[in-house]
Design an enzyme around this catalytic site. Structure first.
Site, PDB file in Angstrom:
ATOM      1  N   ARG A 150       0.807  -1.216   0.000  1.00  0.00           N
ATOM      2  CA  ARG A 150       0.000   0.000   0.000  1.00  0.00           C
ATOM      3  C   ARG A 150       0.846   1.275   0.000  1.00  0.00           C
ATOM      4  O   ARG A 150       1.932   1.319   0.595  1.00  0.00           O
ATOM      5  CB  ARG A 150      -0.935   0.018   1.218  1.00  0.00           C
ATOM      6  CG  ARG A 150      -1.996  -1.068   1.163  1.00  0.00           C
ATOM      7  CD  ARG A 150      -2.811  -1.142   2.439  1.00  0.00           C
ATOM      8  NE  ARG A 150      -3.905  -2.108   2.295  1.00  0.00           N
ATOM      9  CZ  ARG A 150      -3.808  -3.402   2.529  1.00  0.00           C
ATOM     10  NH1 ARG A 150      -2.643  -3.919   2.925  1.00  0.00           N
ATOM     11  NH2 ARG A 150      -4.849  -4.198   2.365  1.00  0.00           N
ATOM     12  N   ASP A 170      -1.962  -9.126   8.591  1.00  0.00           N
ATOM     13  CA  ASP A 170      -1.753  -8.528   7.263  1.00  0.00           C
ATOM     14  C   ASP A 170      -0.770  -7.383   7.455  1.00  0.00           C
ATOM     15  O   ASP A 170      -1.109  -6.215   7.274  1.00  0.00           O
ATOM     16  CB  ASP A 170      -3.064  -8.056   6.648  1.00  0.00           C
ATOM     17  CG  ASP A 170      -2.917  -7.671   5.176  1.00  0.00           C
ATOM     18  OD1 ASP A 170      -1.824  -7.908   4.612  1.00  0.00           O
ATOM     19  OD2 ASP A 170      -3.886  -7.136   4.598  1.00  0.00           O
ATOM     20  N   GLU A 222       4.936 -12.390   1.390  1.00  0.00           N
ATOM     21  CA  GLU A 222       5.358 -11.524   0.297  1.00  0.00           C
ATOM     22  C   GLU A 222       6.656 -10.797   0.667  1.00  0.00           C
ATOM     23  O   GLU A 222       6.633  -9.870   1.469  1.00  0.00           O
ATOM     24  CB  GLU A 222       4.263 -10.514  -0.025  1.00  0.00           C
ATOM     25  CG  GLU A 222       2.908 -11.136  -0.326  1.00  0.00           C
ATOM     26  CD  GLU A 222       1.770 -10.167  -0.083  1.00  0.00           C
ATOM     27  OE1 GLU A 222       1.712  -9.126  -0.773  1.00  0.00           O
ATOM     28  OE2 GLU A 222       0.944 -10.443   0.815  1.00  0.00           O
ATOM     29  N   HIS A 242       2.589 -12.888  -5.161  1.00  0.00           N
ATOM     30  CA  HIS A 242       1.427 -12.966  -4.267  1.00  0.00           C
ATOM     31  C   HIS A 242       0.803 -14.361  -4.263  1.00  0.00           C
ATOM     32  O   HIS A 242      -0.414 -14.514  -4.351  1.00  0.00           O
ATOM     33  CB  HIS A 242       0.389 -11.922  -4.677  1.00  0.00           C
ATOM     34  CG  HIS A 242      -0.461 -11.419  -3.546  1.00  0.00           C
ATOM     35  ND1 HIS A 242      -1.405 -12.194  -2.937  1.00  0.00           N
ATOM     36  CD2 HIS A 242      -0.495 -10.212  -2.933  1.00  0.00           C
ATOM     37  CE1 HIS A 242      -2.004 -11.479  -1.989  1.00  0.00           C
ATOM     38  NE2 HIS A 242      -1.470 -10.272  -1.973  1.00  0.00           N
ATOM     39  N   HIS A 286      -0.953  -2.557  -4.435  1.00  0.00           N
ATOM     40  CA  HIS A 286      -0.351  -3.453  -5.442  1.00  0.00           C
ATOM     41  C   HIS A 286      -0.296  -2.842  -6.841  1.00  0.00           C
ATOM     42  O   HIS A 286      -0.537  -3.526  -7.843  1.00  0.00           O
ATOM     43  CB  HIS A 286      -1.093  -4.784  -5.464  1.00  0.00           C
ATOM     44  CG  HIS A 286      -0.951  -5.588  -4.207  1.00  0.00           C
ATOM     45  ND1 HIS A 286       0.172  -5.519  -3.405  1.00  0.00           N
ATOM     46  CD2 HIS A 286      -1.793  -6.486  -3.617  1.00  0.00           C
ATOM     47  CE1 HIS A 286       0.015  -6.352  -2.374  1.00  0.00           C
ATOM     48  NE2 HIS A 286      -1.162  -6.933  -2.475  1.00  0.00           N
TER      49      HIS A 286
END
Length: 357
Positions: free
Chosen positions: A86, A257, A323, A185, A111
């Site tokens: 982000r 996350d 990631e 991803h 992304h």
């Protein structure tokens, strides 16, 4: 379908986009690992590895048709760019110049924007090199694409080694100052993509700090210690052990996350930073990288609206992402490792996934 012996990548038609563009799949096999990659988004459509009994299963979440990927994939298996993760408000400043990039996650950019690298068609060239087999993926991102400055020429190399490791090498050059943060991803489930929850998977991350976020999942700029929090994976524990702890950061993200600040920092060569293991199958994966960060996402937003390659519905927590990356919102956080790329420089990062059973 694979060539005899699995040594030569095999190309097949996977489907067509609405405008008639053909999308191909490339099948590779080496060292016991089987990989299928799409020219659309550089997507890993499947990755098969054996369990403790030698039985192969696809451990990457995905779809059977190109239509499903186009209709609304949550980045299953995709190459991510220009900027993974982000950027707050989709805004940043480069050399005094204000930049506004595509916003597609509330007020933020995620992304690379609504038409990031994950939804672009890549040029694919197969190769064999000694005991390795792989694919070169190329695309040129035009100056101004999704608001990003500079014509960015990108080459990504997927390699399957004789040991069955999957290696990703990223390279990029630009003709104007820009920012770059490329990643992959893949949603992993080592029990198999239809294996249900990953909360029983065992995870270790070599990181003493993470980057806390606000309610929009944008880093605050703090590097917080993981000690005494659910974010401490320095010792191996199950993904689900602390996922339901009433911690504000978990409430913001509906689980994990977040970006872990890897203890090793930026390195010239890949260093092992994380291990994921499924006790039920015996499958394990070690992630090594040159990158300073890793986003661990526990599949919180899978909501039983998508049907995967195995014909089952994907529910919350049915896959997780690891990631490797530079940190989210780095263009707006001068204290974070820089993601700026200038003309004459070459962006290079590497991540390796090693499998055991």
């Amino acid at each position: 379908m694979l060539a005899p012996g699995g040594r030569t990548p095999v190309k097949n038609l996977f489907g067509k986009l609405a405008d008639g563009t053909e999308i191909h799949s490339w099948s590779l096999e080496n060292g016991g690992t089987r990989l299928k990659v799409l020219s659309y988004g550089g997507i890993v459509q499947s990755l098969e590895i054996p369990d403790r009994h030698g039985r192969h299963a696809n451990v990457s979440l995905g779809f059977d048709t190109i239509e499903d990927y186009v209709a609304g994939s949550p980045y299953f298996g995709a190459l991510i760019g220009r900027y993974g993760n982000r950027i707050g408000d989709g805004r940043f400043t480069l050399d005094g110049e204000a930049c506004q990039v595509g916003v597609n996650d509330g007020v933020n950019s995620l992304h690379g924007g609504a038409e990031g690298f994950d939804s672009r068609v890549w040029d694919v060239e197969p190769f064999t090199a000694g005991s390795d087999v792989g694919l070169y993926l190329y695309r040129t991102s035009a100056d101004g694409e999704m608001g990003y400055p500079g014509t960015l020429k990108v080459k990504v190399t997927y390699t399957l080694t004789e040991h069955g490791d999957w290696r990703i090498d990223y390279e990029a050059t630009t003709d104007k100052v820009t920012v770059v943060n490329l990643t992959s991803h893949v949603y992993w489930n080592l029990a198999g993509e239809s294996g249900g929850t990953i909360h029983d998977h065992e995870l270790r991350i070599d990181a003493s700090h993470f980057t806390p976020v606000d309610s929009g999942l944008i880093p605050t700029g703090e590097l917080a210690e993981v000690a005494g929090t659910p974010f401490d994976f320095r010792r191996t524990k199950t993904v689900g052990e602390d996922i339901r702890v009433a911690h504000q950061q978990l409430l913001y993200a509906k689980g994990f996350d977040h970006n872990w600040v890897l203890d090793k920092g930026v390195t010239a060569e890949p260093v092992a930073v994380a291990t994921l293991r499924d006790p039920s199958s015996g499958r394990a994966m070690t992630v090594s990288t040159t990158e300073p960060g890793m986003q661990f996402y526990s599949g919180n937003f899978l909501d039983a609206t998508l049907v995967g390659t195995g014909g089952t519905v994907y529910r919350q927590g049915d896959g997780l992402c690891l990631e490797t990356q530079h940190f989210p919102d780095s263009p707006n956080k001068p204290s974070f490792p820089s993601t700026v790329l200038r003309p004459g420089q070459v962006y290079r990062t590497t991540t390796v996934h090693s499998f055991e059973h």
